[in-house]
Write a protein that holds these residues in place. Structure first.
Motif, short mmCIF file in Angstrom:
data_model
loop_
_atom_site.label_atom_id
_atom_site.label_comp_id
_atom_site.label_asym_id
_atom_site.label_seq_id
_atom_site.Cartn_x
_atom_site.Cartn_y
_atom_site.Cartn_z
N LEU A 29 0.85 -1.19 0.00
CA LEU A 29 0.00 0.00 0.00
C LEU A 29 0.89 1.24 0.00
O LEU A 29 1.15 1.85 1.04
CB LEU A 29 -0.92 -0.02 1.22
N VAL A 30 1.33 1.62 -1.18
CA VAL A 30 2.31 2.70 -1.28
C VAL A 30 1.76 4.05 -0.84
O VAL A 30 2.54 4.95 -0.50
CB VAL A 30 2.89 2.80 -2.71
N VAL A 31 0.44 4.20 -0.79
CA VAL A 31 -0.12 5.47 -0.33
C VAL A 31 -0.02 5.61 1.18
O VAL A 31 -0.31 6.67 1.74
CB VAL A 31 -1.59 5.64 -0.77
N GLU A 32 0.40 4.54 1.86
CA GLU A 32 0.58 4.58 3.31
C GLU A 32 2.05 4.42 3.69
O GLU A 32 2.36 4.07 4.83
CB GLU A 32 -0.26 3.47 3.95
N ARG A 33 2.96 4.71 2.74
CA ARG A 33 4.39 4.50 2.98
C ARG A 33 5.20 5.68 2.47
O ARG A 33 4.90 6.24 1.41
CB ARG A 33 4.87 3.23 2.26
N ASP A 34 6.26 5.99 3.18
CA ASP A 34 7.20 7.01 2.71
C ASP A 34 7.94 6.46 1.48
O ASP A 34 8.47 5.34 1.52
CB ASP A 34 8.20 7.33 3.81
N PRO A 35 7.99 7.19 0.37
CA PRO A 35 8.57 6.65 -0.85
C PRO A 35 10.08 6.45 -0.79
O PRO A 35 10.61 5.52 -1.41
CB PRO A 35 8.19 7.68 -1.92
N ILE A 36 10.81 7.30 -0.06
CA ILE A 36 12.26 7.13 0.03
C ILE A 36 12.59 5.86 0.81
O ILE A 36 13.45 5.06 0.41
CB ILE A 36 12.92 8.37 0.64
N ILE A 37 11.88 5.65 1.93
CA ILE A 37 12.10 4.44 2.72
C ILE A 37 11.67 3.21 1.93
O ILE A 37 12.36 2.18 1.92
CB ILE A 37 11.34 4.53 4.05
N THR A 38 10.53 3.28 1.26
CA THR A 38 10.04 2.13 0.50
C THR A 38 10.97 1.79 -0.65
O THR A 38 11.23 0.61 -0.94
CB THR A 38 8.62 2.40 -0.02
N ALA A 39 11.52 2.80 -1.33
CA ALA A 39 12.49 2.55 -2.39
C ALA A 39 13.70 1.81 -1.84
O ALA A 39 14.24 0.89 -2.48
CB ALA A 39 12.92 3.87 -3.04
N LYS A 40 14.14 2.19 -0.65
CA LYS A 40 15.27 1.51 -0.01
C LYS A 40 14.92 0.06 0.31
O LYS A 40 15.73 -0.86 0.11
CB LYS A 40 15.66 2.26 1.27
N GLN A 41 13.71 -0.18 0.83
CA GLN A 41 13.29 -1.54 1.17
C GLN A 41 13.20 -2.42 -0.07
O GLN A 41 13.64 -3.58 -0.06
CB GLN A 41 11.95 -1.51 1.90
N VAL A 42 12.63 -1.90 -1.14
CA VAL A 42 12.51 -2.66 -2.39
C VAL A 42 13.89 -3.03 -2.92
O VAL A 42 14.17 -4.18 -3.27
CB VAL A 42 11.72 -1.86 -3.44
N ALA A 43 14.77 -2.03 -2.98
CA ALA A 43 16.12 -2.29 -3.51
C ALA A 43 16.89 -3.26 -2.63
O ALA A 43 17.59 -4.15 -3.13
CB ALA A 43 16.89 -0.97 -3.64
N SER A 44 16.75 -3.12 -1.31
CA SER A 44 17.46 -4.01 -0.39
C SER A 44 16.98 -5.44 -0.54
O SER A 44 17.78 -6.39 -0.60
CB SER A 44 17.26 -3.54 1.05
N LEU A 45 15.66 -5.64 -0.60
CA LEU A 45 15.12 -6.98 -0.73
C LEU A 45 15.49 -7.60 -2.07
O LEU A 45 15.84 -8.78 -2.16
CB LEU A 45 13.60 -6.96 -0.54
N ASP A 46 15.44 -6.81 -3.13
CA ASP A 46 15.83 -7.34 -4.44
C ASP A 46 17.30 -7.73 -4.44
O ASP A 46 17.68 -8.77 -4.99
CB ASP A 46 15.56 -6.31 -5.53
N HIS A 47 18.12 -6.92 -3.79
CA HIS A 47 19.55 -7.20 -3.72
C HIS A 47 19.82 -8.46 -2.90
O HIS A 47 20.57 -9.35 -3.32
CB HIS A 47 20.27 -6.00 -3.12
N LEU A 48 19.23 -8.55 -1.72
CA LEU A 48 19.48 -9.68 -0.83
C LEU A 48 18.91 -10.99 -1.38
O LEU A 48 19.42 -12.07 -1.07
CB LEU A 48 18.90 -9.39 0.55
N SER A 49 17.86 -10.90 -2.18
CA SER A 49 17.25 -12.11 -2.76
C SER A 49 17.90 -12.54 -4.06
O SER A 49 17.53 -13.56 -4.63
CB SER A 49 15.76 -11.88 -2.99
N GLY A 50 18.86 -11.77 -4.54
CA GLY A 50 19.48 -12.10 -5.82
C GLY A 50 18.60 -11.77 -7.01
O GLY A 50 18.68 -12.43 -8.04
#
Length: 298
Positions: free
Chosen positions: A82-103
């Motif tokens: 639910l991106v309308v309930e999330r800070d976009p800078i923090i969410t961008a970091k979470q997405v990139a981190s999870l994509d990176h850690l998951s390969g």
């Protein structure tokens, strides 16, 4: 057509890591989607106006990290964030981190949601949530793709920032746009890589959804994948979706213990093997039953 799994990751149901290992072992490597709700308003929770399990969910990025850490092939995704309930800078970091850690195994399912009281608690005006979602997605794309990112939109504004890591998947993980309303195609075509409709909201058993898939394909000027969630364990529905060009059917399993999950997977696998015409027993693993049918998503 590919086949995946989704669920509500509650703290009192099967552990996300255990679930992920089970799903991967049984061959459902194209996706494990986890839903999101940060909270429920207490009045609605007490009155039973919304499913109470939605107030008991793990944060999806934390749960998906646990799932990715114990698997090697399983693609993991938010269904939906639910991106309308999330800070976009923090969410961008979470997405990139999870994509990176998951390969590079993350899929970003997004939506604006429907529970207006929850949006208000996050400071979001429900009347402008669709524009807000588009603005936040655009800001996140800038963060993922630019070494030094700036963005100045209607709701999101920031000057030069540096945010690493960048996602492994380039230019970013696939964005799957959820929603079933009359204007959803504007968002899918505006910033999505795929449409993520919910067939459970189609009282015709997928017939109306098939019409809308054809409408989307006619409007699109590029390839737009269709990933259908809440697909019932019904071979007739699977056949209908496959003929319409659906790329992946995702079966939603209940938030329950391991034994209940296994029973749900058995029913899903039986429907899939009936659809694919395999004369196999449901008690064998999906990887054995459907080998060539289940190819990893690219």
């Amino acid at each position: 057509m590919e086949f995946g799994i989704g669920t509500y990751p509650t703290h009192d149901s099967v552990d996300p890591g255990v679930l992920a290992r089970l799903v991967e072992e049984r061959g459902h490597n194209t996706s494990l989607f986890l839903a999101e709700h940060t909270h429920l308003p207490a009045a609605a929770y007490r009155a039973g106006q919304v499913p109470r399990r939605l107030g008991h969910l793990y944060d999806p990025f934390v749960a998906l990290t646990a799932a990715a850490a114990v698997t090697s092939r399983l693609r993991v995704g938010t269904g939906i964030c639910l991106v309308v309930e999330r800070d976009p800078i923090i969410t961008a970091k979470q997405v990139a981190s999870l994509d990176h850690l998951s390969g590079g195994r993350f899929e970003f399912g997004v939506g604006a949601g429907w529970l207006r009281e929850s949006m208000l608690n996050h400071g979001t005006d429900p009347r402008t949530r669709m524009r807000l979602m588009a603005d936040r997605i655009a800001a996140m794309k800038a963060i993922w793709t630019e070494d030094v990112a700036s963005y100045h939109g209607e709701f999101v504004r920031f000057d030069e920032i540096v945010s690493w890591p960048k996602p492994i998947q380039r230019p970013h993980p696939p964005i799957l746009v959820g929603g079933d309303g009359p204007t959803v195609f504007d968002r899918v075509l505006g910033f999505g890589d795929a449409w993520l409709p919910n067939v459970a909201r189609d009282p015709s058993g997928g017939l109306e959804l098939v019409k809308r898939i054809k409408e989307l394909q006619a409007r699109a000027d590029r390839t737009i994948d269709v990933v259908v969630v809440s697909t019932p364990a019904d071979p007739a529905v699977l056949e209908r979706l496959a003929k319409a060009g659906c790329r992946r059917a995702v079966h939603w399993i209940p938030a329950t213990g391991k034994a209940g999950v296994e029973r749900s997977l058995d029913r899903w696998e039986e429907a899939v093997t009936t659809f694919t015409g395999e004369a196999e027993t449901v008690h064998r693993s999906t990887a054995e039953i459907m080998g060539a049918t289940l190819a990893p998503s690219t």
